[in-house]
Design a protein around this motif. Sequence first.
Motif, PDB file in Angstrom:
ATOM      1  N   GLU A  83      66.964  69.882 -25.016  1.00 49.33           N
ATOM      2  CA  GLU A  83      68.130  69.077 -24.650  1.00 49.33           C
ATOM      3  C   GLU A  83      67.758  67.644 -24.294  1.00 49.33           C
ATOM      4  OE1 GLU A  83      71.138  70.130 -24.953  1.00 49.33           O
ATOM      5  OE2 GLU A  83      70.650  72.222 -25.409  1.00 49.33           O
ATOM      6  N   LEU A  84      66.520  67.420 -23.900  1.00 53.25           N
ATOM      7  CA  LEU A  84      66.131  66.120 -23.346  1.00 53.25           C
ATOM      8  C   LEU A  84      65.199  65.297 -24.228  1.00 53.25           C
ATOM      9  CD1 LEU A  84      65.405  67.308 -19.688  1.00 53.25           C
ATOM     10  CD2 LEU A  84      67.448  66.100 -20.489  1.00 53.25           C
ATOM     11  N   VAL A  85      64.400  65.961 -25.046  1.00 56.65           N
ATOM     12  CA  VAL A  85      63.323  65.273 -25.772  1.00 56.65           C
ATOM     13  C   VAL A  85      63.618  65.278 -27.261  1.00 56.65           C
ATOM     14  CG1 VAL A  85      60.852  65.228 -26.239  1.00 56.65           C
ATOM     15  CG2 VAL A  85      61.679  66.021 -24.004  1.00 56.65           C
ATOM     16  N   PRO A  86      63.742  64.099 -27.891  1.00 54.84           N
ATOM     17  CA  PRO A  86      64.015  64.063 -29.327  1.00 54.84           C
ATOM     18  C   PRO A  86      62.783  64.423 -30.149  1.00 54.84           C
ATOM     19  CG  PRO A  86      63.707  61.845 -28.496  1.00 54.84           C
ATOM     20  CD  PRO A  86      63.683  62.750 -27.295  1.00 54.84           C
ATOM     21  N   VAL A  87      63.022  64.833 -31.385  1.00 49.82           N
ATOM     22  CA  VAL A  87      61.936  65.068 -32.337  1.00 49.82           C
ATOM     23  C   VAL A  87      61.952  63.926 -33.335  1.00 49.82           C
ATOM     24  CG1 VAL A  87      61.102  66.555 -34.199  1.00 49.82           C
ATOM     25  CG2 VAL A  87      61.960  67.567 -32.089  1.00 49.82           C
ATOM     26  N   GLY A  88      60.829  63.275 -33.539  1.00 51.58           N
ATOM     27  CA  GLY A  88      60.779  62.156 -34.472  1.00 51.58           C
ATOM     28  C   GLY A  88      59.496  61.392 -34.307  1.00 51.58           C
ATOM     29  N   ARG A  89      59.399  60.273 -34.965  1.00 51.27           N
ATOM     30  CA  ARG A  89      58.193  59.475 -34.890  1.00 51.27           C
ATOM     31  C   ARG A  89      57.900  59.076 -33.449  1.00 51.27           C
ATOM     32  NH1 ARG A  89      56.009  61.469 -39.018  1.00 51.27           N
ATOM     33  NH2 ARG A  89      56.565  60.621 -41.033  1.00 51.27           N
ATOM     34  N   GLY A  90      56.631  59.140 -33.129  1.00 43.05           N
ATOM     35  CA  GLY A  90      56.218  58.904 -31.759  1.00 43.05           C
ATOM     36  C   GLY A  90      55.717  60.210 -31.184  1.00 43.05           C
ATOM     37  N   GLY A  91      56.647  61.054 -30.745  1.00 39.87           N
ATOM     38  CA  GLY A  91      56.259  62.372 -30.256  1.00 39.87           C
ATOM     39  C   GLY A  91      55.954  63.338 -31.379  1.00 39.87           C
TER      40      GLY A  91
END
Length: 389
Positions: A83-91
């Motif tokens: 709910e809090l942490v996006p998935v994508g470039r960076g992480g």
Amino acid sequence: MTQSSLAHDTAQGSPVRLRAVSAAGQPEVTPALQELYRGFERELLVPLWTEIGDLMPAHPRSRAVPHVWRWERLRELAAQAGELVPVGRGGERRAIALANPSLGGRPFATPTLWAAVQYLMPGEDAPEHRHTQHAFRFVVEGEGVWTVVGGDPVAMRRGDFLPQAGWNWHAHHNATAAPMAWIDGLDIPFQYVTEAQFFEFGRDEIGDAERATPDRSRSERLWGHPGLRPVSATATGPGSPLLAYRWEHTDRALNDQLALEAEGFGAMVEPGHAAVRFSDPATGADVLPTLRAEMHRIARDAETACVQETGSSVYQVFDGSGRVTVGDRSWTVTRGDLFAVPSWQSLSVRSEAGATDSDSGALDLFRFSDSPVFEALGLGRTQVEGTTR
């Protein structure tokens, strides 16, 4: 600056610190010995006689400790991260690593093994990348995510083991309306300490054809036939070309071992203990160069022999319940729980599984280890109830 003052400054800033002590096997403490040690410090030298007990112990003394992580809590925290942490470039990935309590907060389950819970929300994509670290995914519950390796969409379902050798492009996509969690295993700590790792970003989005949801991947259609190797196949590089080992086959193999034992044939690791190792269908070797993966089934009320091995392991309870003893620590474990077994720590397991908590009526354990590394270096050693091999 003169040479003598430079030497003095070097000694002052030297990371080498030596202390003369009065002890058996150590030289007599004298002013001359103290001056010798200061000279060693200035030149960045360390004598073996002050370090042999640490560098050459009588048996392995792992920096890791036995530890258990509870699946119920891991899944709750992963859902919160969803709910809090996006998935994508960076992480890149919503992966939450297990940190052994004695490894200084590093995200390492053992000094050589990484284990993490990865979580993908409905409709989400994890972007493409590749790395030299060898990896796998193992699914203890749920389905709906496809991992796409080299453009080949591979379904992930409960009980499936999905290896992926290093330096292969891969992404994930969740094609359903429900989130999904699984565990990742990699040799990140091993490649980190040996300074061998590479990483490269791929495409931000995979193509429409790769978003397909086939029941069987291309790798399974080519390589997933027991005992049959395609004549057209050539060497595919390190690691298994088969990208999914399905639970239905693993389950049947374990059941057949138990049935053979009941019929009086020798087919088991030990009484009440069936086990299979995932292998490369092209070579018969381990599925990955640095990681070994196995599934163990322990019949209700059976107890395994006490085993010690060089190298470390991480286990996940796939089904059932039982009592696990690692070194001087014991826990009751249930579905999804993970635990670490450091190098040369003894392990024994008692199955307490039954029809109410296990589909098979037994305790099923998924295990991965760094055994291929130790065996390749001639450092593999196993001791079973006092017998070393």
